[in-house]
Motif scaffolding. Structure first.
Motif, mmCIF file in Angstrom:
data_model
loop_
_atom_site.group_PDB
_atom_site.id
_atom_site.type_symbol
_atom_site.label_atom_id
_atom_site.label_comp_id
_atom_site.label_asym_id
_atom_site.label_seq_id
_atom_site.Cartn_x
_atom_site.Cartn_y
_atom_site.Cartn_z
ATOM 1 N N VAL A 1 89.616 104.162 104.098
ATOM 2 C CA VAL A 1 89.322 102.732 104.269
ATOM 3 C C VAL A 1 90.098 101.815 105.128
ATOM 4 O O VAL A 1 91.356 101.933 105.081
ATOM 5 N N LEU A 2 89.521 101.199 106.062
ATOM 6 C CA LEU A 2 90.067 100.296 106.984
ATOM 7 C C LEU A 2 89.983 98.840 106.685
ATOM 8 O O LEU A 2 88.864 98.551 106.303
ATOM 9 N N GLY A 3 91.022 97.805 106.734
ATOM 10 C CA GLY A 3 90.798 96.546 106.530
ATOM 11 C C GLY A 3 91.556 95.680 107.790
ATOM 12 O O GLY A 3 92.578 96.356 107.961
ATOM 13 N N CYS A 4 91.027 94.592 107.819
ATOM 14 C CA CYS A 4 91.738 93.627 108.825
ATOM 15 C C CYS A 4 91.572 92.272 108.503
ATOM 16 O O CYS A 4 90.532 91.937 107.887
ATOM 17 N N VAL A 5 92.372 91.493 108.887
ATOM 18 C CA VAL A 5 92.534 89.889 108.990
ATOM 19 C C VAL A 5 91.643 89.539 110.145
ATOM 20 O O VAL A 5 92.194 89.562 111.273
ATOM 21 N N ASN A 6 90.593 88.798 109.879
ATOM 22 C CA ASN A 6 89.919 87.989 110.998
ATOM 23 C C ASN A 6 90.560 86.732 111.303
ATOM 24 O O ASN A 6 90.417 85.503 110.488
ATOM 25 N N LYS B 1 86.878 90.975 117.211
ATOM 26 C CA LYS B 1 86.392 92.124 116.424
ATOM 27 C C LYS B 1 87.692 93.037 116.355
ATOM 28 O O LYS B 1 88.255 93.273 117.428
ATOM 29 N N LYS B 2 88.391 93.424 115.265
ATOM 30 C CA LYS B 2 89.374 94.253 115.166
ATOM 31 C C LYS B 2 88.967 95.603 114.724
ATOM 32 O O LYS B 2 89.959 96.523 114.655
ATOM 33 N N ILE B 3 87.824 96.100 114.089
ATOM 34 C CA ILE B 3 87.545 97.187 113.708
ATOM 35 C C ILE B 3 86.566 97.773 114.501
ATOM 36 O O ILE B 3 85.584 97.289 114.916
ATOM 37 N N PHE B 4 86.664 99.159 115.011
ATOM 38 C CA PHE B 4 85.721 99.609 116.022
ATOM 39 C C PHE B 4 85.221 100.832 115.636
ATOM 40 O O PHE B 4 85.973 101.729 115.214
ATOM 41 N N LYS B 5 84.123 101.254 115.538
ATOM 42 C CA LYS B 5 83.177 102.738 115.541
ATOM 43 C C LYS B 5 83.614 103.617 116.713
ATOM 44 O O LYS B 5 83.224 102.950 117.845
ATOM 45 N N VAL B 6 84.279 104.550 116.240
ATOM 46 C CA VAL B 6 84.305 105.692 117.665
ATOM 47 C C VAL B 6 83.186 106.776 117.823
ATOM 48 O O VAL B 6 82.502 107.161 118.639
ATOM 49 N N ASP B 7 83.010 107.048 116.676
ATOM 50 C CA ASP B 7 81.994 108.259 116.114
ATOM 51 C C ASP B 7 81.582 108.142 114.738
ATOM 52 O O ASP B 7 82.218 107.213 113.911
ATOM 53 N N ASP B 8 80.562 108.988 114.503
ATOM 54 C CA ASP B 8 80.008 108.986 112.913
ATOM 55 C C ASP B 8 81.151 109.094 111.993
ATOM 56 O O ASP B 8 81.380 108.950 110.685
ATOM 57 N N GLY C 1 86.902 106.013 112.968
ATOM 58 C CA GLY C 1 86.922 104.505 113.438
ATOM 59 C C GLY C 1 88.398 104.213 113.417
ATOM 60 O O GLY C 1 89.328 104.787 113.067
ATOM 61 N N VAL C 2 88.479 102.961 114.056
ATOM 62 C CA VAL C 2 89.967 102.291 114.548
ATOM 63 C C VAL C 2 90.063 100.825 114.003
ATOM 64 O O VAL C 2 88.878 100.270 114.245
ATOM 65 N N ALA C 3 91.172 100.448 113.444
ATOM 66 C CA ALA C 3 91.495 99.105 113.102
ATOM 67 C C ALA C 3 92.539 98.798 114.328
ATOM 68 O O ALA C 3 93.366 99.604 114.346
ATOM 69 N N ILE C 4 92.761 97.640 114.660
ATOM 70 C CA ILE C 4 93.829 97.411 115.808
ATOM 71 C C ILE C 4 94.454 96.065 115.605
ATOM 72 O O ILE C 4 93.941 95.388 114.738
ATOM 73 N N ALA C 5 95.884 96.105 116.000
ATOM 74 C CA ALA C 5 96.684 94.806 115.698
ATOM 75 C C ALA C 5 97.361 94.626 116.972
ATOM 76 O O ALA C 5 97.704 95.703 117.712
ATOM 77 N N GLY C 6 97.259 93.524 117.779
ATOM 78 C CA GLY C 6 97.871 93.309 118.997
ATOM 79 C C GLY C 6 96.850 92.631 119.934
ATOM 80 O O GLY C 6 95.937 92.081 119.547
ATOM 81 N N LEU C 7 96.809 93.083 121.137
ATOM 82 C CA LEU C 7 95.785 92.395 122.297
ATOM 83 C C LEU C 7 94.742 93.223 122.124
ATOM 84 O O LEU C 7 94.672 94.664 122.290
ATOM 85 N N THR C 8 93.664 92.251 121.735
ATOM 86 C CA THR C 8 92.362 92.906 121.563
ATOM 87 C C THR C 8 91.620 93.567 122.745
ATOM 88 O O THR C 8 90.891 94.439 122.796
ATOM 89 N N ALA C 9 91.824 93.146 124.070
ATOM 90 C CA ALA C 9 91.360 93.715 125.010
ATOM 91 C C ALA C 9 91.842 94.959 125.236
ATOM 92 O O ALA C 9 91.337 95.963 125.565
#
Length: 279
Positions: free
Chosen positions: A45-50, A61-68, A71-79
């Motif tokens: 499970v991934l979670g993030c604060v918007n 957007k902080k959570i991205f689907k990579v494949d089925d 998935g990844v959740a990020i913190a830092g520069l969204t670009a």
């Protein structure tokens, strides 16, 4: 912002053996909005604060689907996070086309770490100012990795990154011994409770958090806001009645859950104020 003459170039070593530009990139991760991950034997499970820049704007957007299965959740520069997630997606597609099987999570994480490491050894590049929590499921089971801007990576049972993540780490350290046998619903509950710890008294609502799940027989997907709000309502009632379920001595043993990540960011300078770019 400059500390001394040794922080003007990423390839310049200080006499103490430090690369200050890499440490500044790790500081950008600390100033980003919190992201949390935890796993059991079958689910991650991934979670993030918007966090929006203002009441008039939408959040990044902080959570991205990579494949089925990843998935990844990020913190830092969204670009930077978008660029790296696109790279991961491309690697998964190429591997699937070549070998007709899903890319193992560990191999993708190593490739991502190698890509980040190159930016610490080239004077015309800068380190990626983003940390990634990579959640995935392969034939070896469920995995949760943290990729650092320095090129290091660590596998965790549970971890939190971003601003005020220490409160979430403390909650996860108290309960991580139960995660391996937890059900999908219990993992989501613990993720939401850990997110609540980072809000400093602010009410937890589905509009300020995002939750994603991947597991056995369940491809990676982001839960819609209505589902998250229903879970929050039910878990808030349960939380006030039950309280912490972990034994008191588990806090000492749980320190190992985030020990590796703390070591990776040791020595990073304390930032004064938030970076000008959206994080």
């Amino acid at each position: 912002m400059f500390r001394n003459q040794y922080d003007t170039d990423v390839t310049t070593w200080s006499p103490a053996g430090r690369l200050f530009q890499v440490e500044y990139a790790m500081e950008a991760v600390k100033q980003g909005s919190a992201a949390i991950g935890l796993r059991s034997k079958t689910h991650v499970v991934l979670g993030c604060v918007n966090k929006a820049n203002s009441e008039l704007s939408s959040h990044q957007k902080k959570i991205f689907k990579v494949d089925d299965h990843i998935g990844v959740a990020i913190a830092g520069l969204t670009a930077d996070g978008r660029v790296l997630s696109r790279y991961m997606r491309s690697e998964c597609i190429n591997y699937s086309y070549t070998y007709e099987s899903p890319l193992p999570v560990g191999r993708l994480v190593v490739q991502l770490a190698d890509k980040a490491q190159v930016c610490t050894q080239r004077s015309w590049k800068r380190p990626y100012g983003v940390g990634l929590l990579v959640a995935g499921l392969d034939e070896k089971g469920a995995h949760l990795y943290y990729n650092c801007p320095s090129g290091n990576y660590f596998e965790y049972q549970a971890f939190a990154i971003g601003s005020r993540s220490q409160a979430a780490k403390t909650y996860l350290e108290r309960r991580f011994e139960n995660f391996s046998e937890s059900t999908r619903e219990d993992l989501i509950k613990d993720a939401l409770m850990a997110i609540r710890e980072t809000l400093q008294g602010e009410t937890l609502k589905s509009s300020i958090c995002t939750v994603a799940v991947v597991g056995a027989g369940e491809p990676f997907h982001i839960l819609d806001q209505e589902t998250v709000q229903k879970l929050i309502d039910s878990f808030e009632i349960a939380g006030t009645e039950e309280g912490p379920a972990a034994a008191p001595d588990s806090a000492a043993e749980g320190g190992s859950a985030a020990e590796g990540g703390a070591a990776s960011e040791q020595g990073a300078p304390a930032g004064e104020g938030v970076a000008p770019m959206d994080i």
